[in-house]
Motif scaffolding. Structure first.
Motif, short mmCIF file in Angstrom:
data_model
loop_
_atom_site.label_atom_id
_atom_site.label_comp_id
_atom_site.label_asym_id
_atom_site.label_seq_id
_atom_site.Cartn_x
_atom_site.Cartn_y
_atom_site.Cartn_z
N LEU A 183 55.50 31.61 -3.63
CA LEU A 183 56.57 31.01 -2.84
C LEU A 183 57.40 32.08 -2.13
O LEU A 183 57.73 31.96 -0.94
CB LEU A 183 57.47 30.13 -3.72
N GLN A 184 57.74 33.14 -2.85
CA GLN A 184 58.52 34.21 -2.24
C GLN A 184 57.74 34.92 -1.13
O GLN A 184 58.31 35.28 -0.10
CB GLN A 184 58.94 35.21 -3.32
N VAL B 292 49.53 30.02 8.44
CA VAL B 292 49.55 31.28 7.72
C VAL B 292 48.12 31.62 7.32
O VAL B 292 47.34 30.74 6.95
CB VAL B 292 50.47 31.20 6.47
N ARG B 293 47.77 32.89 7.46
CA ARG B 293 46.44 33.36 7.04
C ARG B 293 46.50 33.84 5.60
O ARG B 293 47.39 34.62 5.24
CB ARG B 293 45.96 34.49 7.94
N LEU B 294 45.55 33.40 4.82
CA LEU B 294 45.40 33.89 3.45
C LEU B 294 44.10 34.67 3.39
O LEU B 294 43.01 34.09 3.44
CB LEU B 294 45.38 32.73 2.46
N VAL B 295 44.21 35.99 3.32
CA VAL B 295 43.05 36.85 3.22
C VAL B 295 42.89 37.22 1.75
O VAL B 295 43.65 38.02 1.20
CB VAL B 295 43.20 38.11 4.09
N ILE B 296 41.88 36.63 1.13
CA ILE B 296 41.67 36.79 -0.30
C ILE B 296 40.52 37.76 -0.54
O ILE B 296 39.40 37.52 -0.08
CB ILE B 296 41.37 35.43 -0.97
N ASP B 297 40.81 38.83 -1.22
CA ASP B 297 39.80 39.84 -1.54
C ASP B 297 39.88 40.13 -3.03
O ASP B 297 40.76 39.63 -3.74
CB ASP B 297 40.06 41.11 -0.72
N LYS B 298 38.97 40.95 -3.51
CA LYS B 298 38.94 41.27 -4.93
C LYS B 298 40.24 41.95 -5.36
O LYS B 298 40.56 43.04 -4.89
CB LYS B 298 37.75 42.16 -5.24
N HIS C 114 52.68 22.72 4.49
CA HIS C 114 51.85 22.09 3.46
C HIS C 114 51.91 22.86 2.15
O HIS C 114 51.90 22.26 1.07
CB HIS C 114 50.40 22.02 3.95
N LEU C 115 51.98 24.17 2.23
CA LEU C 115 52.07 24.99 1.02
C LEU C 115 53.48 24.95 0.43
O LEU C 115 53.65 24.85 -0.79
CB LEU C 115 51.66 26.42 1.34
N LEU C 116 54.50 25.05 1.27
CA LEU C 116 55.88 25.04 0.79
C LEU C 116 56.22 23.71 0.13
O LEU C 116 56.96 23.68 -0.88
CB LEU C 116 56.84 25.33 1.94
N SER D 202 38.04 22.24 2.97
CA SER D 202 39.35 21.95 2.41
C SER D 202 39.57 22.67 1.09
O SER D 202 38.62 22.99 0.36
CB SER D 202 39.51 20.44 2.21
N VAL D 203 40.83 22.94 0.79
CA VAL D 203 41.23 23.66 -0.43
C VAL D 203 41.72 22.66 -1.47
O VAL D 203 42.51 21.76 -1.17
CB VAL D 203 42.34 24.68 -0.11
N LEU D 204 41.24 22.79 -2.67
CA LEU D 204 41.67 21.94 -3.78
C LEU D 204 42.64 22.73 -4.66
O LEU D 204 42.31 23.81 -5.14
CB LEU D 204 40.47 21.48 -4.60
N VAL D 205 43.83 22.18 -4.87
CA VAL D 205 44.85 22.82 -5.69
C VAL D 205 45.11 21.94 -6.92
O VAL D 205 45.39 20.75 -6.79
CB VAL D 205 46.15 23.03 -4.91
#
Length: 287
Positions: A183-184, A202-208, A244-246, A267-270
């Protein structure tokens, strides 16, 4: 001696007007009457805090003045021994469930208007005491009885969409994010997010071992926030809407969330780790 600016008859008129009250009224026959249907289709009793959680966990996901009127409310359904609520605007979907003691053969659902949900969230208690609410379903209305309150609401006519088809089942890349830390990070990069809803992505770049949260406005200014994560799968670069995330992080009470992904276009499942009573689906966007 004091000199009055009013004559004696003027003073008497002012005094009498102070004691006169004009009450504007309307005929009682004009007051709308909530005529109950005689036949109760089914009823269920749940704890107030359970119903409040079910409504709170999905109400932010419903549509706002959509022409598809059934999307402007929360689906309240009982089926197979559980009670569930659903909210969606077709771009994201929230589903919350709780067990119930009703017969597994009983099934019924109703679409509650936005205003009804908002008022129930104000009235329902969320303490640990055994405060119950009885829900009675009628053909065109639903009745809530709790804490010396009887709350009757019309339901939205229409058939709700098949929401189960929107929940992905093959997302095999998992990422657990701390709610407060994520959130922060979003709040920091959201400063550069354009006020236009079309660009609020917003871009979420997920790496190891690392998550990079990137936001950019139409002036090509960029904000970046990074946070360490426990992730060992292949890299994913996905774009989601910041609101959507907030909404998820601000409304759902959980210490962390499990993000399940497949690819940048799926789609992303949370969900909440260790629980199966809530899920949230977000469609990706293109920036």
């Amino acid at each position: 001696t004091e000199v009055s600016l009013f004559r004696e008859e003027d003073r008497l008129l002012v005094k009498s007007s102070r004691n006169r009250f004009n009450l504007h009224i309307l005929p009682s026959d004009d007051f709308p009457r909530m005529i109950e249907d005689n036949t109760c289709l089914t009823e269920i009793t749940v704890q107030q805090r359970v119903l409040k959680r079910l409504l709170n966990d999905v109400q932010y996901a419903i549509a706002d003045q959509d022409l598809r009127y059934y999307l402007n409310g929360v689906l309240l359904a009982i089926n197979a021994g559980e009670i569930k609520t659903v909210g969606t605007d077709t771009h994201r979907l929230a589903l919350a469930t709780a067990p119930s003691h009703i017969d597994e053969n009983v099934a019924h659902e109703a679409i509650l208007p936005r205003k009804t949900v908002q008022e129930l969230l104000k009235l329902l208690k969320d303490d640990d005491e055994e405060n119950n609410v009885r829900i009675e379903f009628f053909p065109k209305r639903v009745k809530f009885s709790f804490s010396d309150i009887i709350f009757v609401s019309r339901v939205i006519d229409g058939n709700y969409i098949n929401y189960s088809r929107a929940i992905p089942s093959r997302n095999e890349k998992h990422l657990i994010l701390d709610r407060v830390a994520f959130l922060q990070a979003l709040q920091r990069v959201a400063i550069l997010s354009n006020s236009n809803e079309l660009y609020r992505g917003v871009r979420l770049v997920i790496d190891k071992g690392n998550l990079c949260v990137i936001s950019r406005n139409i002036e090509q200014e960029e904000a970046v926030a990074e946070m360490p994560v426990d992730y060992e799968n292949e890299s994913i670069d996905i774009c989601l809407k910041i609101p959507h995330l907030l909404d998820l992080l601000n409304h759902v009470a959980a210490e962390s969330f499990l993000f399940s992904l497949a690819s940048a276009s799926d789609s992303v499942l949370v969900t909440i780790p260790g629980r199966d009573d809530f899920c949230y689906v977000i469609m990706p966007i293109k920036i």
